[in-house]
Design a protein around this motif. Structure first.
Motif, short mmCIF file in Angstrom:
data_model
loop_
_atom_site.label_atom_id
_atom_site.label_comp_id
_atom_site.label_asym_id
_atom_site.label_seq_id
_atom_site.Cartn_x
_atom_site.Cartn_y
_atom_site.Cartn_z
N LEU A 1 0.15 -1.25 0.23
CA LEU A 1 0.24 -0.21 0.12
C LEU A 1 0.86 1.47 0.32
CD1 LEU A 1 -3.18 -0.75 2.37
CD2 LEU A 1 -2.87 -0.74 0.21
N ASP A 2 2.17 1.31 0.42
CA ASP A 2 2.67 2.66 0.79
C ASP A 2 3.12 2.46 -0.67
OD1 ASP A 2 2.48 3.16 3.31
OD2 ASP A 2 4.60 2.05 3.98
N TRP A 3 3.88 1.74 -1.54
CA TRP A 3 4.25 1.42 -2.79
C TRP A 3 3.27 1.92 -3.68
CZ3 TRP A 3 2.47 -0.53 -6.90
CH2 TRP A 3 3.01 -0.34 -8.43
N PHE A 4 2.19 1.45 -3.71
CA PHE A 4 0.86 2.11 -4.12
C PHE A 4 0.59 2.93 -4.07
CE2 PHE A 4 -3.73 2.67 -5.54
CZ PHE A 4 -3.44 1.53 -7.25
N ALA A 5 0.40 4.03 -2.86
CA ALA A 5 0.71 5.45 -3.16
C ALA A 5 1.71 6.61 -3.45
CB ALA A 5 0.30 5.87 -1.73
N GLY A 6 2.78 5.65 -3.62
CA GLY A 6 3.40 6.41 -3.83
C GLY A 6 3.82 6.27 -5.27
N ALA A 7 2.82 5.38 -6.01
CA ALA A 7 2.92 5.05 -7.66
C ALA A 7 2.04 5.66 -7.81
CB ALA A 7 3.57 3.91 -8.01
N LEU A 8 1.05 5.70 -7.23
CA LEU A 8 -0.44 6.63 -8.09
C LEU A 8 -0.99 7.10 -6.61
CD1 LEU A 8 -1.70 3.61 -9.68
CD2 LEU A 8 -1.22 5.35 -11.01
N PRO A 9 0.20 8.39 -6.39
CA PRO A 9 -0.98 9.06 -5.46
C PRO A 9 -2.64 9.45 -5.57
CG PRO A 9 1.46 9.98 -5.91
CD PRO A 9 0.63 8.90 -7.11
N GLY A 10 -3.70 9.58 -4.12
CA GLY A 10 -4.72 9.52 -4.47
C GLY A 10 -5.28 9.03 -5.00
N GLU A 11 -4.68 7.66 -5.75
CA GLU A 11 -5.80 6.58 -5.88
C GLU A 11 -6.34 5.45 -5.17
OE1 GLU A 11 -6.85 6.05 -8.98
OE2 GLU A 11 -6.43 8.05 -9.56
N PRO A 12 -7.74 4.95 -4.95
CA PRO A 12 -7.65 4.41 -3.75
C PRO A 12 -7.35 2.84 -4.09
CG PRO A 12 -9.75 4.86 -4.75
CD PRO A 12 -8.95 5.73 -5.75
N VAL A 13 -7.53 1.93 -3.32
CA VAL A 13 -7.68 0.47 -3.69
C VAL A 13 -9.12 -0.11 -3.50
CG1 VAL A 13 -5.95 -1.52 -2.74
CG2 VAL A 13 -5.42 0.83 -3.07
N VAL A 14 -9.80 -1.01 -3.97
CA VAL A 14 -10.72 -1.69 -3.52
C VAL A 14 -10.37 -3.26 -2.72
CG1 VAL A 14 -12.29 -0.11 -4.31
CG2 VAL A 14 -11.25 -2.39 -5.44
N LEU A 15 -11.15 -3.41 -1.79
CA LEU A 15 -11.33 -5.52 -1.54
C LEU A 15 -12.17 -5.36 -1.55
CD1 LEU A 15 -9.34 -7.36 -0.21
CD2 LEU A 15 -9.59 -5.82 2.42
N TYR A 16 -11.96 -6.58 -1.79
CA TYR A 16 -13.64 -7.67 -1.77
C TYR A 16 -13.17 -8.84 -1.03
CZ TYR A 16 -15.79 -5.06 -5.68
OH TYR A 16 -16.57 -4.22 -6.27
N THR A 17 -13.66 -9.33 -0.39
CA THR A 17 -13.96 -10.72 0.67
C THR A 17 -14.97 -10.76 1.48
OG1 THR A 17 -12.09 -11.60 1.84
CG2 THR A 17 -13.16 -9.44 2.51
#
Length: 77
Positions: free
Chosen positions: A20-36
């Motif tokens: 998530l830290d990497w993702f926040a740096g690579a795509l700033p401001g973009e949300p991550v969704v999760l289904y479970t």
């Protein structure tokens, strides 16, 4: 190396936090969704630890599903 005797000792949380830290740096401001499945208590605990927020619950594949979102904009350090 991930040994069975070390499972459940926080490695999933550490690994997901790093992603998530990497993702926040690579795509700033973009949300991550999760289904479970909401019955998957381990996944539900992990998603809460990581800061995912519930958006919706719905029925699919014969079970209640949980849909959540994580946004780097809502992190507090």
């Amino acid at each position: 190396m991930f040994l069975p005797e070390a499972w459940g000792r926080g490695y999933a949380t550490e690994a997901c936090t790093a992603v998530l830290d990497w993702f926040a740096g690579a795509l700033p401001g973009e949300p991550v969704v999760l289904y479970t499945q909401s019955a998957n208590t381990s996944s539900m605990r992990l998603s809460a630890k990581l800061g995912f927020t519930e958006l919706e619950r719905f029925e699919a594949w014969g079970a209640e599903q949980w849909f959540g979102v994580w946004s780097p904009l809502t992190l507090s350090g």
